[in-house]
Design an enzyme around this catalytic site. Structure first.
Site, PDB file in Angstrom:
ATOM      1  N   LYS A 112       0.810  -1.218   0.000  1.00  4.49           N
ATOM      2  CA  LYS A 112       0.000   0.000   0.000  1.00  4.49           C
ATOM      3  C   LYS A 112       0.845   1.270   0.000  1.00  4.49           C
ATOM      4  O   LYS A 112       0.359   2.332  -0.383  1.00  4.49           O
ATOM      5  CB  LYS A 112      -0.943   0.001   1.215  1.00  4.49           C
ATOM      6  N   LYS A 195      -4.759  -8.793  -6.446  1.00  8.21           N
ATOM      7  CA  LYS A 195      -6.120  -8.983  -5.957  1.00  8.21           C
ATOM      8  C   LYS A 195      -6.976  -7.782  -6.337  1.00  8.21           C
ATOM      9  O   LYS A 195      -6.468  -6.670  -6.492  1.00  8.21           O
ATOM     10  CB  LYS A 195      -6.123  -9.178  -4.440  1.00  8.21           C
ATOM     11  N   LYS A 198     -10.381  -2.167  -3.402  1.00 10.33           N
ATOM     12  CA  LYS A 198     -11.125  -0.909  -3.459  1.00 10.33           C
ATOM     13  C   LYS A 198     -10.193   0.245  -3.777  1.00 10.33           C
ATOM     14  O   LYS A 198     -10.516   1.124  -4.557  1.00 10.33           O
ATOM     15  CB  LYS A 198     -11.809  -0.631  -2.109  1.00 10.33           C
TER      16      LYS A 198
END
Ligand code: ATP
Ligand code: MG
Length: 332
Positions: A112, A195, A198
């Site tokens: 992230k 994956k 969102k």
């Protein structure tokens, strides 16, 4: 009944197919068999930058989707994380027994933070797995239904629980991850090496449950497939097609071998066309139910007040025990 706790972030305006198949769908089943606590984790949603107005809106949209998916506040506890202050309070305590090196090994932070770099990422993004451990331990959860991406965070949670128990005396239940193998990792339709997410998936790779049906159908039809023409289930060599088969099977209830047989001799185009129909058939009533809940925000907010009260019947005593065990002087 065994206890279950899980959470979902109100990041993004809509849940995606991975959230539903990897997590929320299992939550619905477990409300029958478990004493279930499900929360919209807004504290986690501010770790990577956010807009206040959007966050408030998305928190309600998140709750509405949980109800539309089948969570029943009469049979489980649905609440918003920031309504229960013990999450942040226990989070601090857990951060004080977590090693810096241990936290640094969380691969999701690496993923992230890779875009803007660790230097510019928030400390909150770095410590979010510790807050997540607190979320789980606060409820003494036996089981945590999540997708595969959360396995490492569950291991950290267990390590921290064990450490706390051995330093300060038995306090926390050690939670087990509940990961349903078949749907544990739904892949990005444009990049089957990642994956569906969102915050990370963009544009055509992400199937959002609340987006217009025509758009969903178009995205499925433009999904990246693999070289070759055969429709076979081989997640290693043919990740794209296998991902489509996984979604198809999960939503239709038809086993993958049956689908493979049915599509023998047919092309990727046929599979995508039929899958688009299956997905649209699922999302249409889901969208309608979500809208119905959103049309009555006062009722939603009322449910959340009750949810937070129920959650606090567990979180308050757990935190009190923790504060006592670590030697905080109780206010007289
Ligand atoms: P973000 O990108 O903001 O982290 P997310 O899509 O990862 O969002 P979360 O709210 O972090 O969603 O996760 C909610 C639940 O959905 C978790 O249990 C997570 O493991 C699960 N989940 C998320 N993405 C997938 C996926 N692609 N396949 C299966 N499960 C998933
Ligand atoms: Mg996530």
């Amino acid at each position: 009944k065994p206890r279950v706790l899980s959470g979902i972030q109100p990041t993004g305006g809509s849940y995606h197919l991975g959230n539903y198949l990897g997590a929320v769908r299992n939550w619905v089943g477990m409300q029958e068999t478990h004493d279930a606590f499900y929360c919209v984790v807004d504290l986690h949603a501010i770790t990577a930058g956010h807009d206040p107005k959007l966050l408030r809106e998305r928190t309600r949209v998140s709750v509405a989707q949980l109800l539309a998916a089948g969570l029943d506040p009469a049979r489980c506890t649905v609440f918003v994380q920031s309504h229960v202050p013990e999450h942040a309070q226990l989070g601090w305590v857990m951060s004080c027994i977590t090693g810096f090196g241990e936290a640094s090994r969380m691969t999701q932070f690496k993923d992230k933070s890779s875009k803007q770099g660790a230097e510019r990422s928030s400390v909150g993004l770095f410590t979010y797995p510790i807050l997540q451990a607190a979320d789980i331990l606060l409820y003494q959860a036996d089981s945590v239904p999540v997708g595969e991406d959360q396995r490492q965070h569950l291991e950290l949670t267990r390590d921290l629980a064990q450490r706390f128990n051995s330093q300060f005396g038995k306090t926390f239940t050690l939670p087990q991850p509940h990961i349903v193998k078949e749907t544990a990792k739904i892949l990005d339709l444009q990049d089957p090496s990642a994956k569906m997410s969102k915050s990370a998936s963009t544009g055509n790779g992400l199937i959002e449950l609340l987006e217009p049906a025509a758009k969903i159908a178009k995205k499925i039809k433009s999904a990246v497939t693999d070289t070759g023409r055969d429709i076979v289930f081989d997640p290693e060599a043919k990740a794209g097609v296998s991902n489509l088969l996984t979604i198809y099977s999960a939503l239709s209830g038809r086993p993958i071998p049956e689908l493979v047989e049915a599509y023998a001799g047919k092309g990727y185009g046929d599979l995508k066309k039929d899958l688009a129909e299956v997905v649209v058939e699922f999302v249409a009533p889901f969208q309608q139910r979500t809208q119905e809940y959103l049309d009555d925000p006062a009722q939603l907010d009322k449910l959340l007040v009750i949810g937070a009260e129920k959650a606090r019947t567990v979180s308050v005593p757990t935190l009190a025990t923790v504060y006592d065990k670590i030697g905080f002087l109780a206010p007289a």
